[in-house]
Scaffold this motif. Structure first.
Motif, mmCIF file in Angstrom:
data_model
loop_
_atom_site.group_PDB
_atom_site.id
_atom_site.type_symbol
_atom_site.label_atom_id
_atom_site.label_comp_id
_atom_site.label_asym_id
_atom_site.label_seq_id
_atom_site.Cartn_x
_atom_site.Cartn_y
_atom_site.Cartn_z
ATOM 1 N N ALA A 1 50.386 54.435 37.444
ATOM 2 C CA ALA A 1 49.694 53.824 37.391
ATOM 3 C C ALA A 1 50.178 52.267 38.728
ATOM 4 O O ALA A 1 51.641 52.255 38.169
ATOM 5 C CB ALA A 1 48.878 52.497 36.857
ATOM 6 N N LEU A 2 49.408 51.983 39.122
ATOM 7 C CA LEU A 2 50.063 50.546 40.825
ATOM 8 C C LEU A 2 49.707 49.943 40.168
ATOM 9 O O LEU A 2 47.944 49.521 40.329
ATOM 10 C CB LEU A 2 49.863 51.529 41.985
ATOM 11 C CG LEU A 2 51.024 52.957 42.910
ATOM 12 C CD1 LEU A 2 50.014 53.226 43.991
ATOM 13 C CD2 LEU A 2 52.329 52.676 42.880
ATOM 14 N N SER A 3 50.227 48.933 40.116
ATOM 15 C CA SER A 3 50.146 47.638 39.810
ATOM 16 C C SER A 3 49.385 46.758 41.279
ATOM 17 O O SER A 3 49.740 47.408 42.085
ATOM 18 C CB SER A 3 50.650 46.399 39.990
ATOM 19 O OG SER A 3 51.755 45.871 40.565
ATOM 20 N N ARG A 4 48.190 46.136 41.107
ATOM 21 C CA ARG A 4 47.729 45.413 42.770
ATOM 22 C C ARG A 4 48.767 45.389 43.684
ATOM 23 O O ARG A 4 48.671 45.632 44.710
ATOM 24 C CB ARG A 4 46.853 44.182 42.406
ATOM 25 C CG ARG A 4 45.975 43.977 41.598
ATOM 26 C CD ARG A 4 45.411 43.286 40.622
ATOM 27 N NE ARG A 4 44.981 42.135 42.665
ATOM 28 C CZ ARG A 4 43.641 42.055 42.731
ATOM 29 N NH1 ARG A 4 42.929 43.575 42.497
ATOM 30 N NH2 ARG A 4 43.216 41.826 43.974
ATOM 31 N N GLU A 5 50.102 44.275 42.811
ATOM 32 C CA GLU A 5 50.907 44.737 43.973
ATOM 33 C C GLU A 5 51.643 45.661 44.912
ATOM 34 O O GLU A 5 51.948 45.781 46.167
ATOM 35 C CB GLU A 5 52.154 43.564 43.398
ATOM 36 C CG GLU A 5 51.617 42.123 43.184
ATOM 37 C CD GLU A 5 50.801 41.941 41.154
ATOM 38 O OE1 GLU A 5 50.375 43.170 41.015
ATOM 39 O OE2 GLU A 5 50.294 40.994 41.454
ATOM 40 N N GLU A 6 51.737 46.166 44.034
ATOM 41 C CA GLU A 6 52.891 48.135 44.170
ATOM 42 C C GLU A 6 51.206 48.176 45.302
ATOM 43 O O GLU A 6 51.499 48.823 46.011
ATOM 44 C CB GLU A 6 52.570 48.336 43.222
ATOM 45 C CG GLU A 6 54.052 48.361 42.186
ATOM 46 C CD GLU A 6 54.178 49.382 41.225
ATOM 47 O OE1 GLU A 6 55.094 49.366 40.460
ATOM 48 O OE2 GLU A 6 52.695 49.787 40.459
ATOM 49 N N PHE A 7 50.176 49.014 45.041
ATOM 50 C CA PHE A 7 49.187 49.168 45.918
ATOM 51 C C PHE A 7 48.673 48.238 47.311
ATOM 52 O O PHE A 7 49.368 49.246 48.077
ATOM 53 C CB PHE A 7 47.829 48.929 45.233
ATOM 54 C CG PHE A 7 46.838 49.508 45.414
ATOM 55 C CD1 PHE A 7 47.015 51.207 45.791
ATOM 56 C CD2 PHE A 7 45.601 49.410 46.279
ATOM 57 C CE1 PHE A 7 45.375 51.787 46.670
ATOM 58 C CE2 PHE A 7 44.560 49.246 47.198
ATOM 59 C CZ PHE A 7 44.551 50.763 46.481
ATOM 60 N N ALA A 8 49.418 47.196 47.126
ATOM 61 C CA ALA A 8 49.618 46.587 48.216
ATOM 62 C C ALA A 8 50.623 46.676 49.192
ATOM 63 O O ALA A 8 50.703 46.942 49.986
ATOM 64 C CB ALA A 8 49.517 45.304 48.277
ATOM 65 N N ASP A 9 51.781 46.816 48.101
ATOM 66 C CA ASP A 9 53.053 47.327 48.781
ATOM 67 C C ASP A 9 52.763 48.215 49.928
ATOM 68 O O ASP A 9 53.864 48.515 50.440
ATOM 69 C CB ASP A 9 53.773 46.886 47.553
ATOM 70 C CG ASP A 9 55.262 47.243 48.483
ATOM 71 O OD1 ASP A 9 55.893 46.977 49.581
ATOM 72 O OD2 ASP A 9 56.056 48.214 48.044
ATOM 73 N N VAL A 10 52.126 49.960 48.838
ATOM 74 C CA VAL A 10 51.811 51.037 49.832
ATOM 75 C C VAL A 10 51.607 50.625 51.033
ATOM 76 O O VAL A 10 52.231 51.062 52.056
ATOM 77 C CB VAL A 10 50.939 51.498 48.811
ATOM 78 C CG1 VAL A 10 50.408 52.689 49.424
ATOM 79 C CG2 VAL A 10 51.155 51.729 47.794
ATOM 80 N N PHE A 11 50.580 49.972 51.969
ATOM 81 C CA PHE A 11 50.231 49.640 52.722
ATOM 82 C C PHE A 11 50.789 48.712 53.399
ATOM 83 O O PHE A 11 51.417 48.721 54.316
ATOM 84 C CB PHE A 11 48.527 49.382 52.285
ATOM 85 C CG PHE A 11 47.549 50.435 51.683
ATOM 86 C CD1 PHE A 11 47.363 51.367 52.810
ATOM 87 C CD2 PHE A 11 47.080 49.415 50.438
ATOM 88 C CE1 PHE A 11 47.292 52.463 51.200
ATOM 89 C CE2 PHE A 11 46.813 51.000 49.737
ATOM 90 C CZ PHE A 11 46.324 52.123 50.502
#
Length: 150
Positions: A16-26
């Protein structure tokens, strides 16, 4: 354009991706495009805001770039090909009043986009009745991106 993450798979097979990791993807995945701006939001549903010039990119194009950025992230994690999730990017233009007074709430005329990771895109779309949901909407107010194998 506001993004939410629908992680519809077991975290045993895909982390799973944390909110911060998800934002970093983009933020990192779209960094090659100087006119795309991404930021992490402070909102319970929406996680990332992407600002883009509509004379250079369509919402569908930005959705495709988002799908590819997430696919690239998952490739770097060396997930087993048997458990690699399908990615759906489902976008719709908001036509109703905002549901909260949060400055990060989706506003009328803006795009709300659900970034979905799922074992089966087809099953997910059936479960949410995608075809029925979009049947009454103008074609220019919705988009769908599907990445099955990447």
């Amino acid at each position: 354009m506001l993004l939410s993450h629908n992680f519809n798979i077991s975290s045993d097979s895909v982390p799973a991706l944390s909110r911060e990791e998800f934002a970093d993807v983009f933020q990192s995945g779209l960094s090659a495009y100087q006119h795309l701006r991404c930021r992490l939001l402070d909102h319970p549903h929406w996680t990332v805001e992407i600002l883009f010039p509509t004379d250079e990119f369509s919402p569908q194009q930005v959705g495709e770039l988002c799908a590819q950025a997430l696919a690239t992230k998952r490739q770097t994690q060396q997930i087993s090909p048997d458990t690699t999730p399908e990615i759906l990017v489902l976008g719709g233009m908001k036509t109703t009043p905002p549901t909260s007074d949060s400055p990060d709430a989706l506003q009328p005329g803006n795009w709300g986009v659900d970034v979905v990771e799922t074992p089966s895109g087809e099953a997910f779309l059936q479960a949410i009745a995608w075809d029925t949901t979009i049947s009454q909407k103008p074609a220019e107010s919705i988009f769908k991106v599907e990445l099955k194998k990447y």
